[in-house]
Motif scaffolding. Sequence first.
Motif, PDB file in Angstrom:
ATOM      1  N   THR A 120     113.266 -21.686  60.370  1.00 14.67           N
ATOM      2  CA  THR A 120     114.527 -21.298  60.998  1.00 14.67           C
ATOM      3  C   THR A 120     114.420 -20.029  61.840  1.00 14.67           C
ATOM      4  O   THR A 120     115.128 -19.867  62.825  1.00 14.67           O
ATOM      5  CB  THR A 120     115.614 -21.123  59.928  1.00 14.67           C
ATOM      6  OG1 THR A 120     115.173 -20.155  58.966  1.00 14.67           O
ATOM      7  CG2 THR A 120     115.903 -22.450  59.228  1.00 14.67           C
ATOM      8  N   GLY A 121     113.557 -19.092  61.429  1.00 10.06           N
ATOM      9  CA  GLY A 121     113.277 -17.923  62.256  1.00 10.06           C
ATOM     10  C   GLY A 121     113.977 -16.637  61.889  1.00 10.06           C
ATOM     11  O   GLY A 121     113.623 -15.575  62.404  1.00 10.06           O
ATOM     12  N   GLU A 122     114.987 -16.690  60.994  1.00 16.15           N
ATOM     13  CA  GLU A 122     115.721 -15.464  60.680  1.00 16.15           C
ATOM     14  C   GLU A 122     114.968 -14.607  59.671  1.00 16.15           C
ATOM     15  O   GLU A 122     114.432 -15.113  58.696  1.00 16.15           O
ATOM     16  CB  GLU A 122     117.108 -15.776  60.097  1.00 16.15           C
ATOM     17  CG  GLU A 122     117.957 -16.703  60.930  1.00 16.15           C
ATOM     18  CD  GLU A 122     117.940 -18.110  60.382  1.00 16.15           C
ATOM     19  OE1 GLU A 122     116.834 -18.600  60.073  1.00 16.15           O
ATOM     20  OE2 GLU A 122     119.015 -18.717  60.258  1.00 16.15           O
ATOM     21  N   ALA A 123     114.950 -13.299  59.935  1.00 20.18           N
ATOM     22  CA  ALA A 123     114.342 -12.350  58.998  1.00 20.18           C
ATOM     23  C   ALA A 123     115.380 -11.880  57.990  1.00 20.18           C
ATOM     24  O   ALA A 123     116.570 -11.768  58.302  1.00 20.18           O
ATOM     25  CB  ALA A 123     113.767 -11.156  59.756  1.00 20.18           C
ATOM     26  N   PHE A 140     120.519 -28.275  73.433  1.00 14.81           N
ATOM     27  CA  PHE A 140     120.338 -28.348  71.991  1.00 14.81           C
ATOM     28  C   PHE A 140     121.073 -27.212  71.292  1.00 14.81           C
ATOM     29  O   PHE A 140     121.396 -26.187  71.908  1.00 14.81           O
ATOM     30  CB  PHE A 140     118.847 -28.265  71.640  1.00 14.81           C
ATOM     31  CG  PHE A 140     117.971 -29.222  72.393  1.00 14.81           C
ATOM     32  CD1 PHE A 140     117.976 -30.567  72.086  1.00 14.81           C
ATOM     33  CD2 PHE A 140     117.141 -28.771  73.408  1.00 14.81           C
ATOM     34  CE1 PHE A 140     117.162 -31.463  72.761  1.00 14.81           C
ATOM     35  CE2 PHE A 140     116.318 -29.642  74.103  1.00 14.81           C
ATOM     36  CZ  PHE A 140     116.337 -31.003  73.782  1.00 14.81           C
ATOM     37  N   ASP A 141     121.295 -27.399  70.010  1.00 15.10           N
ATOM     38  CA  ASP A 141     121.789 -26.313  69.168  1.00 15.10           C
ATOM     39  C   ASP A 141     120.563 -25.519  68.716  1.00 15.10           C
ATOM     40  O   ASP A 141     119.749 -26.022  67.945  1.00 15.10           O
ATOM     41  CB  ASP A 141     122.540 -26.886  67.974  1.00 15.10           C
ATOM     42  CG  ASP A 141     123.146 -25.803  67.083  1.00 15.10           C
ATOM     43  OD1 ASP A 141     123.120 -24.628  67.488  1.00 15.10           O
ATOM     44  OD2 ASP A 141     123.621 -26.141  65.986  1.00 15.10           O
ATOM     45  N   VAL A 142     120.425 -24.290  69.204  1.00 11.79           N
ATOM     46  CA  VAL A 142     119.227 -23.488  68.954  1.00 11.79           C
ATOM     47  C   VAL A 142     119.547 -22.396  67.933  1.00 11.79           C
ATOM     48  O   VAL A 142     120.473 -21.613  68.114  1.00 11.79           O
ATOM     49  CB  VAL A 142     118.699 -22.848  70.263  1.00 11.79           C
ATOM     50  CG1 VAL A 142     117.396 -22.109  69.998  1.00 11.79           C
ATOM     51  CG2 VAL A 142     118.516 -23.912  71.340  1.00 11.79           C
ATOM     52  N   TYR A 143     118.769 -22.334  66.892  1.00 11.17           N
ATOM     53  CA  TYR A 143     118.983 -21.349  65.836  1.00 11.17           C
ATOM     54  C   TYR A 143     118.589 -19.952  66.328  1.00 11.17           C
ATOM     55  O   TYR A 143     117.619 -19.801  67.089  1.00 11.17           O
ATOM     56  CB  TYR A 143     118.133 -21.687  64.614  1.00 11.17           C
ATOM     57  CG  TYR A 143     118.625 -22.848  63.788  1.00 11.17           C
ATOM     58  CD1 TYR A 143     118.854 -22.694  62.420  1.00 11.17           C
ATOM     59  CD2 TYR A 143     118.860 -24.100  64.347  1.00 11.17           C
ATOM     60  CE1 TYR A 143     119.305 -23.753  61.636  1.00 11.17           C
ATOM     61  CE2 TYR A 143     119.311 -25.166  63.575  1.00 11.17           C
ATOM     62  CZ  TYR A 143     119.529 -24.980  62.228  1.00 11.17           C
ATOM     63  OH  TYR A 143     119.974 -26.033  61.464  1.00 11.17           O
ATOM     64  N   PRO A 144     119.290 -18.909  65.880  1.00 19.58           N
ATOM     65  CA  PRO A 144     118.835 -17.544  66.170  1.00 19.58           C
ATOM     66  C   PRO A 144     117.499 -17.299  65.478  1.00 19.58           C
ATOM     67  O   PRO A 144     117.224 -17.844  64.408  1.00 19.58           O
ATOM     68  CB  PRO A 144     119.942 -16.666  65.584  1.00 19.58           C
ATOM     69  CG  PRO A 144     120.618 -17.520  64.562  1.00 19.58           C
ATOM     70  CD  PRO A 144     120.515 -18.930  65.054  1.00 19.58           C
ATOM     71  N   SER A 145     116.658 -16.472  66.084  1.00 17.26           N
ATOM     72  CA  SER A 145     115.308 -16.290  65.550  1.00 17.26           C
ATOM     73  C   SER A 145     114.805 -14.880  65.787  1.00 17.26           C
ATOM     74  O   SER A 145     115.058 -14.272  66.831  1.00 17.26           O
ATOM     75  CB  SER A 145     114.356 -17.301  66.208  1.00 17.26           C
ATOM     76  OG  SER A 145     113.025 -17.090  65.779  1.00 17.26           O
ATOM     77  N   ASP A 146     114.051 -14.371  64.794  1.00 16.53           N
ATOM     78  CA  ASP A 146     113.316 -13.116  64.917  1.00 16.53           C
ATOM     79  C   ASP A 146     111.820 -13.372  64.992  1.00 16.53           C
ATOM     80  O   ASP A 146     111.021 -12.429  64.941  1.00 16.53           O
ATOM     81  CB  ASP A 146     113.593 -12.227  63.697  1.00 16.53           C
ATOM     82  CG  ASP A 146     115.067 -11.922  63.531  1.00 16.53           C
ATOM     83  OD1 ASP A 146     115.636 -11.271  64.422  1.00 16.53           O
ATOM     84  OD2 ASP A 146     115.667 -12.353  62.515  1.00 16.53           O
TER      85      ASP A 146
END
Length: 335
Positions: free
Chosen positions: A146-149, A269-275
Amino acid sequence: MDPEAVESVEQVPHGGVDDPTVLDFSANTNPERPPGVVGVYDAALSVARRYPSDYCEFRTAAAETVDCEPRSVIPTPGGLAAIRLALSVTVRPDDRVLIPAPSFGEYAREVRLQGGDPRHLHHDELLDADPIDYAVVVVCTPNNPTGEAADPDRLREFAARCRETDTVLLVDEAFLDFTELPSLAGEPGVVVARSLTKMYGLPGLRVGFAAATGDLRERLDTARMAWSLGTPAAEVGTHCLEQTEFVEKTKKRVDRERKRMRMSLSRQFDVYPSDAPYLLLDVGRRDVSDVVDAARAEGIAIRDATTFRGLDSHVRVAVKREHENDRLLDALADV
């Protein structure tokens, strides 16, 4: 490892392609590597007739990277080896281990190989869980895919709650060096697993480390394989860990390109937030295989993320260099 568990545990799918003609967005490794790596490797190979030393220089460089004592660093052949080592000294048969979902599939596999019982919880809810019923809790930050910290203050608070219940907290920081966030290395009751694969673009070299203190550190050091890193891997790893300018340059590039890619991909697309150096895309009503095949028809590999627990309409794409990212954006423009 529990011999009886081995018979029932299967391999986990991963990204990455072997075809050199394909532009690979399915694996999240840096397309660039630090300057001087080849020279360091060649020089180390010339002394590889001897067994490796005690890894003093590697431990020191790793400790400086994550801000802990060199003694806390346990060299391992990659981040996954650090995860296996940590679970091997903390999980007994039938122990329950809390792991995030969706997340790296190897966590559940490695727990099962120890005879443990993996229990999944959505990664957003994990830091609110009560750790009392678990031998180990695993946190991945930034979470893959998912990319979230994780918020570092909440993570330290959770580590304190784990200590109160004698629960080991295993924190996978494989992608944390792409952020400005601090490592949890050196925190009591915590094992940090680190990989040099992602930031330094050397997945085939297998270099990583665990970091822990006190009794956890002693158990890890006792259980680790002797000569756990070959001399070339240790020397190249030490060199890479000292390349702070390369790391800062990479972080800026990834941050810039990730924002640009997210803006472009969000039109479809629905793009997830990411760190992290990757983005998770929900393709909606499209068939995931059609999206993967459309990219492949343009010579690009992207990750079918439906192999992650709880994801059924998702793909994951790496963040690479500008000209490479442009090719991906063009390939997905009309999907």
